[in-house]
Design an enzyme around this catalytic site. Structure first.
Site, PDB file in Angstrom:
ATOM      1  N   LYS A 287     118.600 -33.511 107.581  1.00  0.00           N
ATOM      2  CA  LYS A 287     117.316 -34.909 107.785  1.00  0.00           C
ATOM      3  C   LYS A 287     117.572 -35.243 108.974  1.00  0.00           C
ATOM      4  O   LYS A 287     118.536 -35.167 109.602  1.00  0.00           O
ATOM      5  CB  LYS A 287     117.555 -35.686 106.583  1.00  0.00           C
ATOM      6  CG  LYS A 287     116.698 -36.809 106.345  1.00  0.00           C
ATOM      7  CD  LYS A 287     116.989 -37.268 105.545  1.00  0.00           C
ATOM      8  CE  LYS A 287     116.035 -38.930 104.782  1.00  0.00           C
ATOM      9  NZ  LYS A 287     115.759 -39.575 103.902  1.00  0.00           N
ATOM     10  N   GLU A 371     113.819 -47.011  88.334  1.00  0.00           N
ATOM     11  CA  GLU A 371     113.171 -47.406  88.099  1.00  0.00           C
ATOM     12  C   GLU A 371     113.288 -48.052  86.386  1.00  0.00           C
ATOM     13  O   GLU A 371     114.280 -48.913  85.746  1.00  0.00           O
ATOM     14  CB  GLU A 371     112.557 -48.048  88.242  1.00  0.00           C
ATOM     15  CG  GLU A 371     112.384 -48.645  90.048  1.00  0.00           C
ATOM     16  CD  GLU A 371     112.210 -46.799  90.751  1.00  0.00           C
ATOM     17  OE1 GLU A 371     111.869 -47.035  91.921  1.00  0.00           O
ATOM     18  OE2 GLU A 371     111.773 -46.285  90.346  1.00  0.00           O
ATOM     19  N   ARG A 399     107.477 -49.862  87.408  1.00  0.00           N
ATOM     20  CA  ARG A 399     107.269 -48.301  87.070  1.00  0.00           C
ATOM     21  C   ARG A 399     108.344 -48.872  85.540  1.00  0.00           C
ATOM     22  O   ARG A 399     108.345 -47.672  84.825  1.00  0.00           O
ATOM     23  CB  ARG A 399     108.336 -47.188  87.306  1.00  0.00           C
ATOM     24  CG  ARG A 399     107.346 -47.379  89.310  1.00  0.00           C
ATOM     25  CD  ARG A 399     108.341 -46.696  89.852  1.00  0.00           C
ATOM     26  NE  ARG A 399     108.860 -45.154  89.739  1.00  0.00           N
ATOM     27  CZ  ARG A 399     108.850 -43.796  89.740  1.00  0.00           C
ATOM     28  NH1 ARG A 399     107.331 -44.180  90.944  1.00  0.00           N
ATOM     29  NH2 ARG A 399     109.464 -43.009  89.919  1.00  0.00           N
TER      30      ARG A 399
END
Length: 618
Positions: A287, A371, A399
């Site tokens: 990354k 979540e 969600r």
């Protein structure tokens, strides 16, 4: 296009021309693309580290597959900037995340190469499986649906629901796992450890290759020997790797592959393409690849504002914000209340919980991008008389609707939801605007909602929600810092009412809009229009005192930075027929917050004009 020594990305017909280039030429292009990414994100802000890590992977995908006939579904889509550059949006790329420019996420209405809308995590496999199934039903046995998943998405439950069905689907679906050991906050949980362990299994790939070469040279006489050879290969495999979870789910597994080696990537993807059954491709990337500050601090460069390229320093560092004030106040409360816990879904830094995590690590829980699990986990804590505070972005809380009702509300749990990024958030667009939490939270029985407009109110509301209230309490606040100028009274957790002698019009709002509405009243005063104001702090349940005040006016204009249907203004309007609603109707595109609020009619000047126009029409 004829063969060129150094390809000019601005003169290419993309993505078709990529197939005409040599590997060396493509590697040069990857360098050019990284420069474009760094330059653009340094000016516009956006997701940098994740995109720098997927340049070669994206290049390989477009060289092996044929978009848009092959459908590429990017999980979240925050790592699809190179995909945008390679699919005809290079000239427009400088408008990334700008008003009327291209989105920071995938949008099918922006390009035929964006196969599916994106913005939230862990959805790509489910969407790609639906696409692959539709291809199969339509008789298309040639093309593929490709889901590109970051390892952060592996902490989300929907991913496994999709994988569980995809592996046994007998469709042309390819799941590419881009593994870089980071999501937004560092990955947590068993799956992150499992994926990390896969790096060490490269020994299996090397050993398998040596064994296969040896067996190829071994004379094979008769079926018994062939079976023995086949069994020996399986025995070696099982000894070294046993089996991967993905193979157990029904996928053909390929990898791990060096995600920055174009030749390896293309070979792996060609192999996946040839299988014609569900395939899981494991790719390892770095990354922030190619930009030292992002490689060194990938979390800080996940989502950034503008920054100086040479040093990597952001142009503006907020010294405070609603998020950080909440986090710091929660720490102070945690000193006194030993049963107070803090929970995040992979957003420790984004929600300001890093302070609590450092001071009380045993009472801080990062559950990953999950979540739904976070809410039920909080309900479990609450059932044991702990007080969980779940800090979550408004758009991500969506969600968890079922868990709020089924796991928290029905059981009467006392939990606090800190709804961060409530209202317009700006550059991330439709998938991230926090305009729906009011509508769905007010549909949950026994819910109490606070919407403070300044830091003092935030602190007070947090204390009220944790220490005094019961049931589920939500404290919602906007992105950014406190910009209140006019309301300097002592903080209250109910409402603030300002009356001017002779005023027959009442203006009502809550949260961030209060500051601009106070300004609008001054503008109207200069136009000889007198208006009173109510700033709600406890916005739900409906306050009967506020209803009584509203009923005394000829007209009440309610301005609300939330979706119209199910809004607080709609609830008051159902009781008081003199209430006129001014809320948000539909989705809100990306752009700067102040610009979007002005376009929605919520700047001070626009609200003053609305009031004046309304009174003229009466």
């Amino acid at each position: 296009m004829s063969e060129i020594k150094k390809p000019d990305i601005y003169k290419m017909n993309l993505p078709a021309d990529l197939k005409k280039l040599s590997t060396a030429q493509c590697e040069e292009l990857c360098g050019d693309i990284r420069k474009i990414l760094i330059d653009t994100v340094s000016k516009n802000g956006g997701h940098l580290a994740s995109n720098l890590g997927t340049v070669e992977l994206t290049m390989a995908i477009h060289r092996v597959f044929e978009s848009p006939k092959d459908k590429i579904v990017w999980d979240v889509g925050h790592q699809a900037y190179t995909h945008k550059i390679l699919t005809g949006r290079l000239k427009e790329f400088k408008t990334l995340r700008q008003e009327n420019g291209i989105s920071g996420f995938c949008r099918p209405d922006e390009s035929v190469h964006d196969a599916f809308i994106s913005g939230h995590s862990s959805t790509s496999v489910s969407a790609a499986l639906g696409i692959a199934t539709a291809m199969k039903l339509s008789g298309d046995k040639t093309h593929h649906a490709i889901a590109v998943v970051g390892d952060g998405a592996s902490t989300g439950g929907e991913l496994y629901e999709g994988l569980n069905n995809a592996g046994k689907s007998d469709t042309n679906i390819i799941v590419i796992l881009n593994y870089n050991e980071m999501s937004i906050s560092k990955n947590v949980g068993g799956m992150a450890k499992y994926l990390s362990s896969m790096r060490t299994k490269e020994s299996y790939q090397r050993t398998k290759g040596r064994v296969e070469r040896m067996l190829d040279k071994t004379p094979v006489i008769g079926k018994p020997v062939k079976n023995a050879v086949r069994n020996s290969k399986n025995a070696v495999k099982n000894m070294i790797l046993h089996s991967t979870m993905f193979e157990d789910l029904g996928f053909h597994y390929i990898g791990p592959i060096d995600g920055h080696n174009l030749e390896e990537l293309e070979q792996g993807l060609m192999a996946a393409k040839a299988v014609n059954k569900p395939v899981f491709v494991h790719v390892n990337t770095i990354k922030g690849k190619g930009y030292a500050p992002a490689e060194a601090n990938p979390g800080e460069f996940h989502g950034v504002g503008s920054f100086e390229i040479k040093t990597g320093n952001p142009d503006v560092v907020l010294s405070d914000s609603f998020s950080s004030i909440m986090g710091k106040e929660l720490c102070e409360m945690g000193e006194k209340n030993k049963r107070l816990c803090a929970v995040t879904a992979a957003m420790k830094y984004g929600t300001g919980l890093q302070y609590f995590a450092k001071r009380f690590p045993e009472r801080f829980f990062d559950v990953g991008i999950a979540e739904e699990h976070a809410v039920t986990f909080c309900a479990g804590l609450a059932s044991m008389n702990y007080v969980p505070v779940f800090a979550v972005y408004s758009s991500f809380l969506q969600r968890s609707y079922d868990q709020l009702i089924h796991d928290m509300a029905i059981g009467g749990c006392h939990a606090v939801i800190c709804v961060d990024r409530a209202g317009i958030v700006g550059d991330d667009g439709e998938t991230h605007q926090g305009i729906f939490d009011v509508s769905f939270l007010t549909s949950v029985p026994n819910m109490r909602i606070y919407s403070p407009s300044n830091y003092d109110e935030l602190r007070l509301c947090l204390h009220k929600a944790v220490e005094d209230d019961s049931g589920i309490c939500a404290v919602r606040y906007p992105r950014g810092r406190d910009q209140s100028l006019y309301d300097t009274s002592d903080p209250v957790s109910t409402y603030v009412y300002r009356h001017i002698e002779g005023a027959k019009v009442l203006l009502v709002t809550y949260g961030r809009l209060a500051n601009d509405l106070f300004t609008a009243i001054e503008i109207l005063r200069n136009r000889d229009i007198k208006c009173d104001i109510i700033k709600l702090v406890n916005i739900f349940p409906i306050d009967n005192e506020v209803v009584d005040i509203m009923s005394a006016y000829d007209a009440v204009l309610f301005f609300e930075e939330a979706y119209y249907c199910g809004s607080i203004s709609e609830k008051y309007a159902s009781i008081c027929p003199n209430v006129a609603q001014f809320a948000i109707d539909g989705f809100v595109k990306h752009g700067k917050c102040d610009v979007l609020l002005d376009e929605l009619g919520f700047s001070a000047e626009k609200m003053a004009d609305t009031v004046e126009g309304f009174l003229k029409d009466e």
